[in-house]
Design an enzyme around this catalytic site. Structure first.
Site, mmCIF file in Angstrom:
data_model
loop_
_atom_site.group_PDB
_atom_site.id
_atom_site.type_symbol
_atom_site.label_atom_id
_atom_site.label_comp_id
_atom_site.label_asym_id
_atom_site.label_seq_id
_atom_site.Cartn_x
_atom_site.Cartn_y
_atom_site.Cartn_z
ATOM 1 C CG HIS A 87 9.434 -12.971 8.370
ATOM 2 N ND1 HIS A 87 9.916 -12.672 7.111
ATOM 3 C CD2 HIS A 87 10.197 -13.185 9.051
ATOM 4 C CE1 HIS A 87 11.170 -12.800 7.054
ATOM 5 N NE2 HIS A 87 11.366 -13.359 8.274
ATOM 6 C CE LYS A 96 22.960 -10.368 5.520
ATOM 7 N NZ LYS A 96 22.287 -11.034 6.642
ATOM 8 C CB SER A 145 14.206 -13.513 3.675
ATOM 9 O OG SER A 145 13.056 -13.103 4.485
#
Ligand code: PNS
Length: 163
Positions: free
Chosen positions: A19, A43, A130
């Site tokens: 990222h 979530k 991730s």
């Protein structure tokens, strides 16, 4: 709508070196960037919104043209609200391409003022995600190549609380 302002959106659960590669390269192209964390109530992530924001801010402290925010709902609507014209995305491989191609088309249908701008991941970040970081950390593996050095320990501690 402003082509000088790009939005780099994601879950950042947690932020990875991949990222940050895209954020740094994007910040060198666009005059202003908002890094926008998706707040998805259905979530529950590994990290809270505050933790994600703090890790992102720490990792980008030297980038004056980058600001941080969170959003829920459609990304296309968020860009409209911010009067931003560009979505920035990173591309690692063909499977990213498939989903990103669909997302870019849908976002442009939802908001015709939007263009999606892609940067190819640098080779050293092609395998970073991730979810992989979370899994490696959970089982006690070394995540230092995949997250910024100054947050690696923090991330590992959080994801492997039982020793
Ligand atoms: O971290 P990710 O998974 O790469 O981020 C994906 C994200 C947040 C950019 C995407 O899921 C998104 O834009 N979600 C908001 C809801 C939305 O706009 N969905 C329609 C896109 S087709």
């Amino acid at each position: 709508m402003n082509r000088d302002l790009c939005v780099y959106a994601g879950s950042f659960d947690p932020v990875t070196t991949g990222h940050l590669d895209i954020i740094r390269r994007g910040a060198a192209i666009f005059p202003r960037m908002i890094v926008a964390i998706l707040c998805n109530p259905s979530k529950k992530g590994a990290f809270s919104m505050e933790e994600r924001l703090s890790m992102l801010k720490k990792s980008c402290a030297d980038l004056p043209n980058v600001s941080f925010d969170s959003f829920d709902g459609l990304l296309a609507d968020y860009l409209r609200k911010k009067e931003a014209g560009i979505i920035l995305r990173g591309l690692r491989n063909f499977s990213d391409f498939e989903s990103e191609f669909q997302m870019a088309q849908l976002n442009r249908q939802l908001n015709p003022d939007i263009e999606t701008f892609f940067l190819m991941a640098s080779p050293e970040h092609v395998f970073v995600s991730s979810s992989a970081v979370r899994e490696i950390a959970m089982f006690g593996g070394d995540i230092s190549p995949y997250v910024p050095a100054h947050i690696a320990e923090e991330v590992a501690r959080k994801l492997r609380p039982i020793k």
